[in-house]
Design an enzyme around this catalytic site. Sequence first.
Site, PDB file in Angstrom:
ATOM      1  CB  CYS A 140      -0.863   0.113   1.356  1.00 42.40           C
ATOM      2  SG  CYS A 140      -1.632   1.547   1.816  1.00 42.40           S
TER       3      CYS A 140
ATOM      4  CB  CYS B  73       1.029   1.539   4.486  1.00 34.23           C
ATOM      5  SG  CYS B  73      -0.749   1.453   4.746  1.00 34.23           S
TER       6      CYS B  73
HETATM    7  P1  FAD Z   1      -1.450  -6.374  12.852  1.00 33.61           P
HETATM    8  O1  FAD Z   1      -1.343  -4.800  13.345  1.00 33.61           O
HETATM    9  O2  FAD Z   1      -1.444  -6.589  11.436  1.00 33.61           O
HETATM   10  O3  FAD Z   1      -0.394  -7.123  13.506  1.00 33.61           O
HETATM   11  C1  FAD Z   1      -0.313  -8.505  13.368  1.00 33.61           C
HETATM   12  C2  FAD Z   1      -0.081  -9.216  14.623  1.00 33.61           C
HETATM   13  O4  FAD Z   1       1.149  -8.614  15.384  1.00 33.61           O
HETATM   14  C3  FAD Z   1      -1.155  -9.106  15.758  1.00 33.61           C
HETATM   15  O5  FAD Z   1      -2.179 -10.002  15.452  1.00 33.61           O
HETATM   16  C4  FAD Z   1      -0.345  -9.331  16.844  1.00 33.61           C
HETATM   17  O6  FAD Z   1      -0.175 -10.490  17.186  1.00 33.61           O
HETATM   18  C5  FAD Z   1       0.953  -8.704  16.783  1.00 33.61           C
HETATM   19  N1  FAD Z   1       1.073  -7.019  17.112  1.00 33.61           N
HETATM   20  C6  FAD Z   1      -0.024  -6.070  16.657  1.00 33.61           C
HETATM   21  N2  FAD Z   1       0.620  -4.959  17.248  1.00 33.61           N
HETATM   22  C7  FAD Z   1       1.691  -5.160  17.898  1.00 33.61           C
HETATM   23  C8  FAD Z   1       2.729  -4.444  18.355  1.00 33.61           C
HETATM   24  N3  FAD Z   1       2.538  -3.083  18.692  1.00 33.61           N
HETATM   25  N4  FAD Z   1       3.962  -5.086  18.982  1.00 33.61           N
HETATM   26  C9  FAD Z   1       3.983  -6.615  18.987  1.00 33.61           C
HETATM   27  N5  FAD Z   1       3.119  -7.099  18.416  1.00 33.61           N
HETATM   28  C10 FAD Z   1       2.136  -6.720  17.644  1.00 33.61           C
HETATM   29  N6  FAD Z   1      -2.848   0.253   7.927  1.00 33.61           N
HETATM   30  C11 FAD Z   1      -3.328   1.587   7.902  1.00 33.61           C
HETATM   31  O7  FAD Z   1      -4.678   1.596   7.902  1.00 33.61           O
HETATM   32  N7  FAD Z   1      -2.793   2.629   7.672  1.00 33.61           N
HETATM   33  C12 FAD Z   1      -1.408   2.696   7.411  1.00 33.61           C
HETATM   34  O8  FAD Z   1      -0.754   4.018   7.507  1.00 33.61           O
HETATM   35  C13 FAD Z   1      -0.533   1.431   7.823  1.00 33.61           C
HETATM   36  N8  FAD Z   1       0.596   1.650   7.635  1.00 33.61           N
HETATM   37  C14 FAD Z   1       1.474   0.488   7.636  1.00 33.61           C
HETATM   38  C15 FAD Z   1       2.756   0.441   7.632  1.00 33.61           C
HETATM   39  C16 FAD Z   1       3.603  -0.936   7.473  1.00 33.61           C
HETATM   40  C17 FAD Z   1       4.905  -0.965   7.340  1.00 33.61           C
HETATM   41  C18 FAD Z   1       2.735  -2.042   7.736  1.00 33.61           C
HETATM   42  C19 FAD Z   1       3.406  -3.348   7.686  1.00 33.61           C
HETATM   43  C20 FAD Z   1       1.254  -1.967   7.683  1.00 33.61           C
HETATM   44  C21 FAD Z   1       0.791  -0.888   8.016  1.00 33.61           C
HETATM   45  N9  FAD Z   1      -0.658  -0.769   8.160  1.00 33.61           N
HETATM   46  C22 FAD Z   1      -1.472   0.430   8.064  1.00 33.61           C
HETATM   47  C23 FAD Z   1      -1.551  -1.957   8.396  1.00 33.61           C
HETATM   48  C24 FAD Z   1      -1.739  -2.062   9.817  1.00 33.61           C
HETATM   49  O9  FAD Z   1      -0.605  -1.966  10.741  1.00 33.61           O
HETATM   50  C25 FAD Z   1      -2.085  -3.572  10.247  1.00 33.61           C
HETATM   51  O10 FAD Z   1      -1.163  -4.718   9.746  1.00 33.61           O
HETATM   52  C26 FAD Z   1      -3.703  -3.889   9.805  1.00 33.61           C
HETATM   53  O11 FAD Z   1      -4.506  -3.023  10.203  1.00 33.61           O
HETATM   54  C27 FAD Z   1      -4.172  -5.230  10.178  1.00 33.61           C
HETATM   55  O12 FAD Z   1      -4.208  -5.222  11.458  1.00 33.61           O
HETATM   56  P2  FAD Z   1      -4.340  -6.388  12.602  1.00 33.61           P
HETATM   57  O13 FAD Z   1      -5.386  -6.365  13.564  1.00 33.61           O
HETATM   58  O14 FAD Z   1      -4.636  -7.605  11.856  1.00 33.61           O
HETATM   59  O15 FAD Z   1      -2.884  -6.765  13.216  1.00 33.61           O
END
Ligand code: FAD
Length: 468
Positions: free
Chosen positions: A394, A397
């Site tokens: 994205c 992101c």
């Molecule tokens: P995710 O946030 O994808 O996390 C995956 C797993 O990691 C979780 O299930 C948990 O087990 C673990 N986890 C979660 N948070 C933490 C933490 N803080 N420390 C340690 N472990 C953790 N989305 C947007 O809408 N806007 C953006 O600007 C954006 N920027 C992004 C930039 C990057 C580089 C990446 C990789 C992703 C970005 N995303 C963004 C996506 C967002 O971060 C999440 O991945 C997405 O919303 C899915 O969230 P999720 O609840 O499935 O868990």
Amino acid sequence: MGRRWGFLIGLLGAVCLLRSGHGGQQPPETAAQRCFCQVSGYLDDCTCDVETIDKFNNYRLFPRLQKLLESDYFRYYKVNLKRPCPFWNDISQCGRRDCAVRPCQSDEVPDGIKSASYKYSEEANNLIEECEQAERLGAVDESLSEETQKAVLQWTKHDDSSDNFCEADDIQSPDAEYVDLLLNPERYTGYKGPDAWKIWNVIYEENCFKPQTIKRPLNPLASSQGKSEENTFYSWLEGLCVEKRAFYRLISGLHASINVHLSARYLLQDTWLEKIWGHNITEFQQRFDGILTEGEGPRRLKNLYFLYLIELRALSKVVPFFERPDFQLFTGNKVQDEENKMLLLEILHEIKSFPLHFDENSFFAGDKKEANKLKEEFRLHFRNISRIMDCVGCFKCRLWGKLQTQGLGTALKILFSEKLIANMPESGPSYEFHLTRQEIVSLFNAFGRISTSVKELENFRNLLQNIH
Ligand code: FAD
């Protein structure tokens, strides 16, 4: 094992209640306490407490920092979003409208910035022009002054990046473009699911000094593997030296910050007429509520504060570099440039006055050989993370991911260059330590993101207090 974990969570809940003044027959925790009760008091590995940071950030720093980041110098960031992913081929661009980045038209960026992407002072400009000329000649030109020759050698060394924590983005490439950060804000984009998890997994799994045999409590994809891995992971983390533990916490803090932003600027309403962005409390709770995340959320918020302290410390250390009379925030508008430099120095002095800075003397305090080895390990892991950003599917992101890793990399570079900065001459060329415009813009914008997250936590705390 599962029961033991349940017991621990229960215990945490009990500690929570005690800390918030509710024991025995007292009413259950409020929604705000469930996210924030453990995010108070002293932070692990440092002597600073959350309340002091909140007050300092939200009322003294945040408003001034926002003003600075709105200035031309800081709002235009040059970035190559078209670099191919070096690790795998199948990047599916998410194709969502909210992932698009609108690059600047060339007449939108002030000429001073375009013509001086690496340059920040007249003197440095002249020197760099001489250096560039020398580089074109393919060797150090004997006709250059001795001083310039020295600079060429030093800067080539520097750019060979033994000191750089991030993969330098090839901003000279024809694919690199200026982006107006104010017009492309970090917010909810809808980038999620396996593609996003893959990136986070690679970042944690490949880069966090982790032995292959130990699994991080991964994500929904790995939930079948149960809690035992979670316990192993945390006991492994506890056993690590403070520096390696810090590395994990920095990444986790960055991850938490990104997720706070997307919850605070969530797409609440999307009609053909308008889009409304705002706080999504449910989204925030799902990510940070102590019970819904089985204790993980508050831990992640603490890591966010830890990241804040590390970047704050780096800014306090780099003051002499910005105080030099020949340093300018050069955009070509003299009056504005001077005003902005004054604001920048005001902010830096405010930061320096923060009473509870993170004591990084405990970092790399061992023998010199060991310290250098660790620094090198840190640097290589971090460079790898900055390359992974080219795999984010994205563009919005990717933009903010790149900027924030570059900013954090610059902060680490500063912390590891403490002696060089302290020994810098007060004026005239500085050969040992310099920051490019890219590094400066990313350093302050990255810190601006974390500072905004801390401020947003206060907003969420208030919102949650109203929904018992
Ligand atoms: P995710 O946030 O994808 O996390 C995956 C797993 O990691 C979780 O299930 C948990 O087990 C673990 N986890 C979660 N948070 C933490 C933490 N803080 N420390 C340690 N472990 C953790 N989305 C947007 O809408 N806007 C953006 O600007 C954006 N920027 C992004 C930039 C990057 C580089 C990446 C990789 C992703 C970005 N995303 C963004 C996506 C967002 O971060 C999440 O991945 C997405 O919303 C899915 O969230 P999720 O609840 O499935 O868990």
